[in-house]
Design an enzyme around this catalytic site. Structure first.
Site, mmCIF file in Angstrom:
data_model
loop_
_atom_site.group_PDB
_atom_site.id
_atom_site.type_symbol
_atom_site.label_atom_id
_atom_site.label_comp_id
_atom_site.label_asym_id
_atom_site.label_seq_id
_atom_site.Cartn_x
_atom_site.Cartn_y
_atom_site.Cartn_z
ATOM 1 C CB ILE A 22 -0.930 -0.009 1.227
ATOM 2 C CG1 ILE A 22 -1.945 -1.142 1.089
ATOM 3 C CG2 ILE A 22 -1.622 1.330 1.389
ATOM 4 C CD1 ILE A 22 -2.834 -1.351 2.285
ATOM 5 C CB CYS A 23 0.840 4.333 -0.019
ATOM 6 S SG CYS A 23 1.410 6.022 -0.256
#
Lengths: 350, 356
Positions: free
Chosen positions: B147-148
């Site tokens: 994530i990210c």
């Protein structure tokens, strides 16, 4: 706790009286008096919150503080935009709104000319990016409040100070003199960077007022006027956010932003070096020494973990090598072969 | 037509209404309990330094996939965003699709951690978590959901350890750090990262918060609170809002050396695109990623613009590359109602179709 207690009847009554009065003034087309930052509504609201906030949980308190702060900004903004327009006809209304917008622009222009004090008075709203920065700086440097250098005049005396700072240190304490000179130089650099940053926001403020004027003119062609404070406030936010988005995407802003952060870091670094030197003189561990130890320790830990893993792998491969002859022997005995297959099968099912 | 018609009595009524709502909200705030975050039951299965590896408890009525899914969150902010509340939980949604979900919580680095490098995070912490999961399950590979910034870490990890990753999912992951609409990238180009890290050691969360809030200062630090007053009479909405507020301002400091490497190599040098990425002494070649890749981005993402994520297409060696566009923002992709219906089930379906 009941709502009555929370509302605090006195507080609401006071507000009601204030707003009744203001509405009456508006009806008489006399609504030109600005409520100002210390109007009864705000004062009552502040008093009410001061009384009740100790009972709130910490996150609740912070949250409510923000609501109060932004509530004040919301109404201040609407008051400034609508000052004196109640009860006016079309021509007078445009004259008034134009004057209000011009006043806002003047405030921003004044902000640029006098170290942005008037901008600060004008719109708490436009304080947000600066306020965010100052809160952040304060949290990084407890000994240096975020707004310490904000309004310090510097231009008139800048040349003289720089000449003084460029003079070499003399005598036994010349190194110390040099450090203080460097500290002052970095303080001035930071102050310059901060003022350029606030100046940039002053320009943005003026552009936002222009955008708002365009918006209102475009809205005059629509079918329905803006009839609520919230809609007017939201429109103002949209204009500000749109102008902001355009301007902060420019290379000029990237330069100003980088300069501000770098100047703050350079100042902080000089302060750290001086603190380190004082600590060193007292035979105390310094930040720089700790940093060296941290790096060495991490290097050791990294190697240690790597070696431990290699050791595990060697152990496993040794264990595997020992199992192989055992498995080869097991192949000769059909009964043992079946028993050996079972655990592996279980393991693969997770 | 004159564009403004706010009568004084209406203005005063609005103001009183605002006051009344604040008063009601106060009661809800006084009654608000401590803000709980992370709602799905989980167990600590591994820890090292400040890192904790969690395994989420699976629902009893769902058959679980054999290959577990490791969620690698960013170092910025806290991973409970993925499990923020009962009806807004990416983790819960993944469990419902049969995934056996693990998550790395990086904790809060302090000055003792300032020398941690990308190598320590990727070839150290992540790799040991993967090994732990593989040993527990008796398998060789796991699925990874990055994530990210955690997505960028996952890309590097998968490129360096392709034999340990069965499927890779990246969510709102920056790959091209220099797309024209990337404000964060534009701002960081003129910052002397060496000076910042040498001065501060770790980079304070406050500095990151300031940067993120500066992206939309008037909406994020002003208008949001004015709008919130309308919702204050609902205790649940107050609590949900406070939960989000807690998350937004819950920014761990960044280990200095990792921050130095990540910002210089990626934000300033665009290392994935220029092929210069490395972890420690190991060059990262994204072509080494041959497993199936699902790349999810948010179309209104102001932190990682869509083009920054979409740049992954063609950079890996995968023959099975899928993109999923979500009509929302960087945070909405985890917490919005739409995300619960669209994103999480899509991830589960994609993984289940590739379960071998």
């Amino acid at each position: 706790m009941s709502n009555e207690t929370l509302f605090n009847d006195d507080w609401l009554k006071l507000q009601q009286r204030y707003w009744d009065g203001l509405a009456e003034m508006g009806r008489k087309a006399l609504g030109t008096e600005s409520a100002g930052a210390s109007n009864p509504w705000q004062a009552a609201m502040d008093q009410w919150w001061k009384t009740l906030s100790p009972g709130a949980s910490q996150p609740g308190q912070e949250f409510m503080d923000r609501l109060m702060e932004q509530g004040k900004s919301y109404f201040e903004t609407v008051e400034k935009l609508t000052k004196g327009i109640a009860g006016t006809d079309m021509t007078q209304g445009w004259d008034t709104i134009t004057r209000n917008l011009e006043d806002m622009q003047k405030a921003f222009m004044g902000g640029m000319a006098d170290g942005d004090n008037s901008m600060r008075r004008m719109a708490g709203f436009w304080e947000m990016p600066l306020d965010n920065w100052q809160r952040m700086v304060s949290s990084l440097s407890p000994m240096m409040p975020g707004d310490l250098l904000r309004n310090m005049p510097h231009n008139p005396m800048q040349g003289d100070v720089e000449r003084m700072l460029s003079a070499p240190g003399l005598g036994y304490s010349r190194e110390e003199q040099g450090q203080y000179q460097d500290l002052i130089r970095r303080s001035m650099d930071y102050q310059r960077a901060l003022q350029e940053y606030t100046g940039f926001f002053s320009k943005l403020g003026m552009k936002s007022v222009e955008r708002m004027r365009d918006f209102l003119q475009a809205h005059a062609d629509g079918s329905k006027p803006i009839d609520s404070a919230r809609t007017l406030y939201d429109s103002w936010v949209s204009c500000c956010e749109a102008v902001y988005a355009e301007e902060v995407a420019t290379p000029e802003y990237a330069r100003i932003h980088g300069q501000l952060v770098n100047a703050e870091m350079a100042l902080k670094k000089r302060m750290s070096v001086m603190v380190d030197e004082s600590l060193g003189a007292m035979n105390m561990p310094t930040r720089s020494e700790l940093r060296t130890l941290q790096e060495r320790l991490q290097e050791n830990r990294r190697e240690n973990k790597h070696l431990r893993r290699e050791l595990e792998m060697i152990k496993r491969s040794l264990a595997g090598a020992e199992k192989k002859p055992a498995a080869a022997a097991a192949k000769k005995a059909p009964v043992r072969k079946k028993a050996a297959a079972t655990p592996a099968g279980n393991a693969s099912q997770g | 037509m004159f564009p403004i018609d706010i009568r004084p009595d209406k203005f005063s009524a609005e103001m009183l209404d605002y006051s009344r709502k604040l008063g009601q909200g106060m009661e809800n705030l006084l009654n608000a309990d401590a803000i709980d975050t992370g709602v799905t039951p989980k167990d600590v299965v591994y820890s090292e330094d400040k890192l904790v590896l969690y395994r989420y408890q699976r629902p009893s009525d769902v058959a679980q996939q054999a290959v577990p899914l490791l969620v690698v969150y960013a170092l910025v902010n806290r991973p409970y965003m993925t499990d923020i509340q009962e009806d807004r939980s990416t983790i819960k949604g993944l469990l419902a699709t049969g995934q056996d979900v693990y998550l790395i919580d990086w904790g809060y680095p302090d000055q003792a951690d300032c020398a941690l490098t990308l190598d320590d995070y990727i070839n150290g912490y992540i790799d040991r978590c993967v090994d732990h999961i593989c040993e527990t399950h008796g398998i060789d590979k796991v699925n990874i959901l990055g994530i990210c910034q955690g997505g960028a870490f996952s890309l590097m990890y998968t490129a360096l350890h392709p034999e340990k990753v069965q499927n890779l999912v990246t969510m709102v992951t920056p790959v091209d750090f220099k797309t024209p609409d990337n404000l964060l990238s534009a701002w960081v180009q003129n910052i002397d990262i060496d000076l910042a890290v040498d001065t501060m050691g770790n980079i304070p969360g406050e500095l990151l918060n300031w940067t993120f809030l500066s992206l939309k200062p008037f909406s994020l630090t002003g208008q949001k609170y004015v709008n919130m007053v309308d919702l204050l009479d609902d205790p649940n909405k107050v609590k949900n809002f406070l939960r989000m507020e807690k998350w937004i301002f819950d920014s761990p400091d960044q280990a200095g050396e990792t921050f130095r490497e990540f910002i210089k190599d990626f934000y300033q040098q665009n290392a994935f695109i220029n092929g210069t990425a490395k972890v420690g002494n190991h060059p990262v070649d994204l072509k080494q990623i041959t497993c199936p890749v699902l790349n999810i981005y948010a179309m209104q993402d102001h932190l990682v613009p869509p083009d920054a994520s979409k740049a992954l297409n063609g950079l890996t060696g995968s023959q099975d590359y899928t993109e999923l566009a979500f009509p929302g923002g960087h945070i909405g992709i985890y917490v919005s109602g739409k995300a619960q219906k669209e994103v999480t089930p899509a991830i589960g379906k994609w993984l289940n179709e590739r379960a071998s």
